[in-house]
Design an enzyme around this catalytic site. Structure first.
Site, mmCIF file in Angstrom:
data_model
loop_
_atom_site.group_PDB
_atom_site.id
_atom_site.type_symbol
_atom_site.label_atom_id
_atom_site.label_comp_id
_atom_site.label_asym_id
_atom_site.label_seq_id
_atom_site.Cartn_x
_atom_site.Cartn_y
_atom_site.Cartn_z
ATOM 1 N N VAL A 72 2.842 -22.976 11.373
ATOM 2 C CA VAL A 72 2.509 -22.119 12.515
ATOM 3 C C VAL A 72 3.820 -21.640 13.120
ATOM 4 C CG1 VAL A 72 1.333 -21.919 14.723
ATOM 5 C CG2 VAL A 72 0.382 -23.416 12.951
ATOM 6 N N ASP B 267 -3.166 -32.609 18.003
ATOM 7 C CA ASP B 267 -3.149 -31.967 16.687
ATOM 8 C C ASP B 267 -4.537 -32.123 16.053
ATOM 9 O OD1 ASP B 267 -0.644 -31.240 14.485
ATOM 10 O OD2 ASP B 267 -2.665 -31.599 13.708
ATOM 11 N N ILE B 268 -4.992 -31.041 15.432
ATOM 12 C CA ILE B 268 -6.333 -31.024 14.849
ATOM 13 C C ILE B 268 -6.417 -31.922 13.602
ATOM 14 C CG2 ILE B 268 -6.080 -29.086 13.231
ATOM 15 C CD1 ILE B 268 -8.616 -27.891 14.519
ATOM 16 N N HIS C 269 6.134 -31.895 17.394
ATOM 17 C CA HIS C 269 5.120 -32.909 17.083
ATOM 18 C C HIS C 269 5.516 -34.189 17.811
ATOM 19 C CE1 HIS C 269 3.248 -30.959 13.438
ATOM 20 N NE2 HIS C 269 4.402 -30.319 13.423
ATOM 21 N N ASN D 47 9.453 -28.819 12.762
ATOM 22 C CA ASN D 47 9.675 -28.304 11.410
ATOM 23 C C ASN D 47 10.136 -26.855 11.466
ATOM 24 O OD1 ASN D 47 8.675 -30.734 10.300
ATOM 25 N ND2 ASN D 47 6.572 -30.010 10.479
ATOM 26 N N HIS E 15 6.870 -25.748 17.877
ATOM 27 C CA HIS E 15 6.078 -26.846 18.439
ATOM 28 C C HIS E 15 6.759 -28.152 18.104
ATOM 29 C CE1 HIS E 15 4.564 -25.455 14.541
ATOM 30 N NE2 HIS E 15 4.364 -26.727 14.239
#
Ligand code: AMP
Length: 122
Positions: free
Chosen positions: A97, A31-32, A103, A88, A101
């Site tokens: 986004v 993750d950025i 996390h 989420n 995905h």
């Protein structure tokens, strides 16, 4: 199905990412904006926008994301200490986004409950 997102661009190598795992069905990358010492995003290569779009046909693809999470946990050595997987959904879930995905957060004891109020909602 999902529109083109930043994550489909990562899958197609149109933008860079720090990829830590890839197979035929999934990709995992850092993750950025990490929220823990380890913060990875595990995504299906098949674009599915939200949890609400998961159906019987895509269930195995989504379940596979957890297989990938447990593989990475074993490989990176935090399986026994533990970790958290979070997905989420939509605005109230904090999704930003719209390509699902998972996390994967690890590397320290994580607080619970995990949420804070969404700043946008005041
Ligand atoms: P969510 O809020 O659950 O939709 O999570 C989206 C996550 O994607 C956030 O944690 C962002 O930090 C992360 N993110 C957004 N753009 C990128 C990117 N280009 N590379 C890696 N992570 C990203």
């Amino acid at each position: 199905m999902a529109e083109e997102t930043i994550f489909s661009k990562i899958i197609n190598r149109e933008i860079p990412a720090d990829i830590v795992y890839e197979d035929d069905h999934a990709l995992a990358f850092k993750d950025i904006n990490p929220q823990a010492p380890v913060h990875l995003l595990i995504i299906p290569k098949q674009p599915i926008a939200t949890i609400n779009d998961i159906d019987d046909e895509t269930a195995a693809t989504v379940g596979h994301l957890y297989v990938v999470a447990s593989k990475i946990a074993a490989e990176q050595g935090f399986a026994e200490d533990g970790y958290r997987c979070v997905m989420n959904c939509n605005e109230h879930g904090g999704q930003t986004v719209y390509h699902i995905h998972l996390h994967l957060l690890a590397g320290k004891p994580l607080g619970w409950p995990p949420y804070t109020d969404n700043k946008k909602q005041g």
